[in-house]
Design an enzyme around this catalytic site. Structure first.
Site, PDB file in Angstrom:
ATOM      1  N   LYS A  67       0.801  -1.205   0.000  1.00 50.32           N
ATOM      2  CA  LYS A  67       0.000   0.000   0.000  1.00 50.32           C
ATOM      3  C   LYS A  67       0.845   1.270   0.000  1.00 50.32           C
ATOM      4  O   LYS A  67       0.637   2.172  -0.811  1.00 50.32           O
ATOM      5  CB  LYS A  67      -0.902  -0.031   1.239  1.00 50.32           C
ATOM      6  CG  LYS A  67      -1.792   1.154   1.378  1.00 50.32           C
ATOM      7  CD  LYS A  67      -2.326   1.190   2.787  1.00 50.32           C
ATOM      8  CE  LYS A  67      -1.166   1.447   3.730  1.00 50.32           C
ATOM      9  NZ  LYS A  67      -1.608   1.739   5.100  1.00 50.32           N
ATOM     10  N   THR A  68       1.801   1.296   0.893  1.00 48.47           N
ATOM     11  CA  THR A  68       2.642   2.488   0.990  1.00 48.47           C
ATOM     12  C   THR A  68       3.451   2.667  -0.288  1.00 48.47           C
ATOM     13  O   THR A  68       3.651   3.779  -0.764  1.00 48.47           O
ATOM     14  CB  THR A  68       3.595   2.376   2.191  1.00 48.47           C
ATOM     15  OG1 THR A  68       2.831   2.004   3.334  1.00 48.47           O
ATOM     16  CG2 THR A  68       4.288   3.684   2.454  1.00 48.47           C
ATOM     17  N   ASP A 255      -4.323   8.351   2.937  1.00 47.12           N
ATOM     18  CA  ASP A 255      -3.879   7.049   3.426  1.00 47.12           C
ATOM     19  C   ASP A 255      -4.855   6.560   4.501  1.00 47.12           C
ATOM     20  O   ASP A 255      -5.465   7.371   5.192  1.00 47.12           O
ATOM     21  CB  ASP A 255      -2.474   7.227   4.010  1.00 47.12           C
ATOM     22  CG  ASP A 255      -1.818   5.897   4.308  1.00 47.12           C
ATOM     23  OD1 ASP A 255      -2.289   4.875   3.788  1.00 47.12           O
ATOM     24  OD2 ASP A 255      -0.828   5.891   5.063  1.00 47.12           O
ATOM     25  N   GLU A 256      -4.982   5.280   4.668  1.00 44.55           N
ATOM     26  CA  GLU A 256      -5.820   4.706   5.734  1.00 44.55           C
ATOM     27  C   GLU A 256      -7.230   5.309   5.742  1.00 44.55           C
ATOM     28  O   GLU A 256      -7.727   5.739   6.781  1.00 44.55           O
ATOM     29  CB  GLU A 256      -5.168   4.937   7.111  1.00 44.55           C
ATOM     30  CG  GLU A 256      -3.743   4.448   7.228  1.00 44.55           C
ATOM     31  CD  GLU A 256      -3.628   2.963   7.489  1.00 44.55           C
ATOM     32  OE1 GLU A 256      -4.627   2.234   7.261  1.00 44.55           O
ATOM     33  OE2 GLU A 256      -2.553   2.523   7.894  1.00 44.55           O
ATOM     34  N   GLN A 296      -9.162  -3.504   8.049  1.00 48.98           N
ATOM     35  CA  GLN A 296      -8.240  -3.021   9.074  1.00 48.98           C
ATOM     36  C   GLN A 296      -8.764  -1.777   9.775  1.00 48.98           C
ATOM     37  O   GLN A 296      -8.004  -1.013  10.349  1.00 48.98           O
ATOM     38  CB  GLN A 296      -6.869  -2.743   8.465  1.00 48.98           C
ATOM     39  CG  GLN A 296      -6.149  -4.009   8.047  1.00 48.98           C
ATOM     40  CD  GLN A 296      -4.726  -3.739   7.602  1.00 48.98           C
ATOM     41  OE1 GLN A 296      -3.883  -3.356   8.399  1.00 48.98           O
ATOM     42  NE2 GLN A 296      -4.474  -3.926   6.323  1.00 48.98           N
ATOM     43  N   ARG A 644       0.330  -9.066  10.877  1.00 47.59           N
ATOM     44  CA  ARG A 644       1.619  -8.405  11.107  1.00 47.59           C
ATOM     45  C   ARG A 644       2.760  -9.385  10.936  1.00 47.59           C
ATOM     46  O   ARG A 644       3.902  -9.004  10.745  1.00 47.59           O
ATOM     47  CB  ARG A 644       1.715  -7.813  12.524  1.00 47.59           C
ATOM     48  CG  ARG A 644       0.738  -6.712  12.886  1.00 47.59           C
ATOM     49  CD  ARG A 644       0.659  -5.639  11.873  1.00 47.59           C
ATOM     50  NE  ARG A 644      -0.409  -5.918  10.923  1.00 47.59           N
ATOM     51  CZ  ARG A 644      -0.543  -5.290   9.762  1.00 47.59           C
ATOM     52  NH1 ARG A 644       0.322  -4.384   9.397  1.00 47.59           N
ATOM     53  NH2 ARG A 644      -1.525  -5.592   8.930  1.00 47.59           N
TER      54      ARG A 644
END
Length: 888
Positions: A67-68, A255-256, A296, A644
């Site tokens: 994603k980043t 983002d997010e 998430q 994670r």
DNA sequence: CGCAGAAAAGTTTTT
DNA sequence: CTTTTCTGCG
């Protein structure tokens, strides 16, 4: 407000969309020739997300799907293809960390010369930036102060007291939370629902909110919520200002997105709406790209609306939706376990992650059972050491907990083991008392109207300015409508104050005048140091003999050092109000301990997930307050936790956990049942038995964790049964680590210090030294004897196990089971208290052999009524109630 | 006025 | 069990 947009435009109607479409069509094929360097190595979906620069785009990026990388590459692409200057891109993140990371990565991609990107930052930092430019539109000056929670609460407390309300019955903190909720929803005082307004202080909620906002204006201050609220108001009431930003921002990235709350959503929508300005500039659609993962979304409790992401396509008709489902992080087992879990949620957009990381050698996700939280910490500690011996770096391991109180036990354990660890997300640097005090001094110098800061330090260090003096000052300031510091300057001229406090106050006033005068001429770092020295603040901590004083002085030095990175004192103050997280030094190798929430966005080779028990995870409060959606959020949290892990995920649950100092029996989390069998391995026994690594369990069924008969409960696992068999009364022949356990007996003195250091300095990795003054027996595995005693004595172990409120884990004899009956002995806060046996002659006499459930076998050394002094074979001499031992 | 000791209260997650 | 707040004494 999007009416001007052409609803019939094809999703990829712009020229660049064509390339994206081709890239998509070429899925799996070779990358297009002449593709820029930064595009190579992207998979087709990622590439589409990067290259679809025009029009609204929603990127649904699963955990570990890059994603980043997509976000940063997209920005680099926009810059490289000269679609916009850095200053024309608005890129919003939630955390400073994410913003920082994006900045560096874009720098790497573009070659470092992009110093700019002035509009890349958190919602709050960009909010401040906007607000500083137009502060006067909401009645503030552009040098307004940003209040943090602490200031906020003190201010609210004053308001509550001013209203003659009982601040015990109506705590300021509660109101702060309430107000925070309103601000998260973008509600001004006149908009809050009637019910909410009534809920606090007999219906004075709305008034208080209004009074609070008024007070902020008079203080020239804004709180965190205002950093969003004020810009929204400005945009709504001043179309010219909004138009200016429409002209400025050619590309917007978020983002997010799943974590945005209503206020952020409103803010964003105002900035991202289509407008005449944009049409004039030739934009027929808004170039907004939101990246997120509905699975998430874990911040619903602080106002995040998953709905925002779910309705993106409605908000931005004709949006391109791109799914990133190829996971580059985790093994097939980890992904499989996570997928099986999250499939139990109903409200999802639906994604299926897949990976090429398949290998029969890959470890399955393990589920481990433990007796109590001490054993959990002990076993995880051992497992970490074992992995370390195999060459795994501590930096690659993390323990992710649901609630922060769980951290303590691991810290304690790791300190005794001497295992390096770092706690992430503990008390933040800028929230420490000494830092806040120092900053209050600086604030007073820069902003003489900052009453809150002045109040904080007017008598710190102690100057003999007590309640009486402060109240006089307050009254005077209010009567004259002056800031406190100005009022103080007046008051010291008169004789209202007694000589001693007057001299002290005059001294303070004189100091601040002098420091303010030096502001423009002196280097701000020197000035900062000077203020702390001359005010006596440094001296105060130097004189302090407590354990944490040296650390505080160290922090103050660090504060001065960090000022060097900023140009001026005001510039520094601006920065620190927003940047809540202090940098960690990653140099030392250390295990990370953090909450699941703060783990989002991170990844680790090995992840430990302790505490999977009903009530803790899913957390009771989420269930109570959030119902099904609360449960689903908890499940997403579990999903975040599992995803994670890159190679190893180890889940734990225990049967007894101490909450608020009380032992509570727990049952395994329902989430354990939701993990698909084929990706999970149930460990035979806890690691402290040396049993892990061996095969799984046979009867793996739906009720395997929480059956209501002993044999089908969690205690029915083979490892459990074996533990029972091998651990006869007093016959526990423990595994590894025992020498350490008992070697610690009698180590004392260093405990208090190391504990103080641990609390004072949580965020800094250190190696643990020192033992526990309470003696090694506290550390002794309680497992063997407890378990056998448990199994052997109770007719209905499960129901006893479910009982609540005992102060010790269930144990035999004087334990929970018997204390449930009237008159039974109870253990309270570690002190043994007898209820009804005080006068009866003891069953025991000196020399008798006895058995204690925790301390094992021993010999009675002294009898005093119902209290015995026993020389335990392993635990040393202890005073115990006779109800807790029995003849051996 | 300041300090120290005792009682009381509170405990999910945080930009 | 820990942290904060109150009370009483010096």
């Amino acid at each position: 407000m999007d009416e001007t947009r052409d609803p019939n435009a094809a999703p990829a109607g712009r020229p660049k969309g064509g390339i994206a479409a081709r890239a998509l069509a070429a899925r799996g094929g070779p990358v297009a020739p002449n593709a820029a360097d930064y595009l190579s190595g992207l998979n087709p979906e990622q590439r589409a997300a990067v290259e679809t620069t025009e029009g609204p785009v929603l990127v649904l990026a699963g955990a570990g799907t890059g994603k980043t990388r997509v976000l940063t590459t997209r920005i680099a692409h926009i810059l490289a293809t000269r679609r916009a200057f850095p200053s024309q891109i608005l890129a919003v993140t939630f955390t400073n960390k994410a913003a920082r990371e994006m900045k560096t990565r874009i720098g790497h991609l573009v070659g470092g010369e992009v110093e700019g990107m002035p509009w890349l930052g958190t919602f709050h930092s960009i909010g401040v930036k906007i607000l500083r430019r137009h502060a006067e539109l909401v009645g503030l000056k552009s040098n307004f102060t940003i209040l943090d929670t602490d200031d906020q609460i003190r201010l609210i407390k004053q308001l509550i007291q001013a209203e003659n309300l009982d601040d015990k019955r109506w705590p300021a903190r509660t109101f702060a939370n309430l107000m925070d909720g309103w601000k998260n929803k973008g509600l001004t005082p006149d908009k809050i629902p009637e019910g909410d307004a009534r809920a606090f202080a007999n219906g004075k909620g709305r008034e208080l909110y209004r009074a609070y906002q008024d007070r902020l204006v008079s203080l020239n201050a804004a709180d965190f919520g205002d950093l969003l609220m004020h810009p929204i108001a400005i945009f709504q009431n001043h179309p010219d200002v909004l138009a200016d930003y429409h002209k400025r921002f050619r590309y917007i990235l978020v983002d997010e997105y799943q974590d945005t709350n209503v206020a952020q959503y409103l803010w964003l929508r105002l900035l991202a709406q289509h407008s005449a300005v944009r049409a004039e500039a030739g934009q027929d659609k808004v170039n907004v790209c939101c990246v997120g993962d509905d699975d998430q979304s874990i911040y619903g409790w602080r106002g995040a609306e998953v709905d925002n992401i779910l309705r993106f396509e409605r908000d931005f008709p004709g949006a391109t939706v791109i799914r990133l489902e190829r996971n580059y992080r985790s093994t097939e087992h980890i992904l499989g376990a996570a997928a099986g879990l999250i499939a139990n949620n109903e409200d999802r957009l639906g994604k299926t992650l897949f990976t090429d990381l398949r290998d029969p050698e890959h470890e399955k996700v393990t589920v481990n059972a433990g007796w109590d939280s001490e054993e959990e910490a002990r076993a995880i500690g051992e497992e970490i050491e074992q992995l370390q011996r195999k060459g795994v770096k501590l930096n690659d391991m993390a323990i992710l907990v649901r609630a922060s109180f769980q951290m303590r036990e691991f810290e304690d354990r790791f300190v005794t083991l001497g295992l390096n660890y770092r706690v992430i997300g503990g008390p933040r640097f800028y929230e420490r008392q000494e830092i806040r005090d120092a900053l209050a001094y600086f604030r007073c110098v820069c902003q003489p109207a900052d009453d809150l800061a002045f109040e904080r330090i007017v008598n710190t260090p102690k100057r003999g300015l007590g309640d009486a003096a402060i109240r006089l000052l307050h009254d005077y300031a209010r009567a004259k409508g002056l800031p406190l510091i100005a009022a103080a300057a007046d008051i010291v001229q008169g004789d209202e104050l007694k000589p001693r406090p007057r001299a002290a106050l005059a001294d303070v006033v004189r100091n601040f005048e002098r420091w303010s005068g030096l502001l423009s001429t002196m280097r701000h770092t020197d000035l900062g140091e000077m203020i702390l020295d001359e005010s006596g603040y440094t001296e105060m901590w130097q004189a302090d003999r407590s354990a944490e004083a040296p650390g505080r002085l160290e922090n103050l030095k660090e504060l001065i050092r960090s000022m060097d990175d900023y140009e001026s004192l005001p510039g520094f103050l601006e920065h620190i109000a927003l940047v809540m997280d202090a940098e960690q030094n990653a140099e030392t190798d250390a295990v990370s301990i953090m909450t699941l929430h703060s783990a989002k966005g991170l990844e680790f080779e090995t992840v430990f997930l302790p505490g999977w028990e009903e009530g803790l995870f899913p957390h009771q409060r989420s269930l109570d307050e959030g119902g099904r959606s609360g449960l689903e959020e908890e499940r997403r949290l579990a999903y975040v936790g599992i995803t994670r892990g890159k190679r190893r995920v180890k889940i734990w649950f225990v049967s007894n956990r101490r909450i608020h100092g009380m032992w509570q029996s727990t049952i395994p989390s329902r989430f354990l049942d939701e993990l698909p069998e084929e990706h999970v391995e149930v460990m035979e026994a806890s690691a402290s038995y040396g049993g892990y690594g061996a095969g799984g369990m046979g009867g793996y069924g739906a009720s395997r964790w929480d059956g209501n008969a002993f044999s089908t409960s969690s205690y029915g696992t083979p490892g459990w049964r074996r533990a029972q068999a091998s651990g006869g009364v007093g016959g526990y022949a423990g595994g590894r680590g025992r020498a350490i356990e008992y070697g610690e007996s009698g180590v004392s003195g260093s405990d208090a210090r190391s504990r103080a250091a641990a609390t004072a300095d949580k965020y800094i990795a250190r190696d643990g030294a020192g033992g526990r003054s309470s003696g090694g027996f506290e550390e002794a595995p309680a497992n063997g004897p407890d378990r056998s005693g448990f199994a052997g004595r109770l007719t209905d172990p499960f129901s006893a196990n479910r009982s609540r409120g005992a102060n010790q884990p269930p144990r035999k004899g004087g334990g929970l089971y018997s204390s449930a009956r009237a008159g039974g002995p109870r253990e309270i806060e570690g002190t043994l208290v007898a209820k009804s046996v005080a006068d009866e002659p003891s069953r025991f006499s000196v020399g008798d052999r006895v058995f204690h459930i925790k301390f094992g076998g021993g010999t009675v050394a002294l009898v005093e009524g119902n209290k015995l002094t026993v020389d335990f074979d392993r635990a040393g001499q202890k005073r115990v109630l006779e109800g807790f031992v029995e003849p051996a």
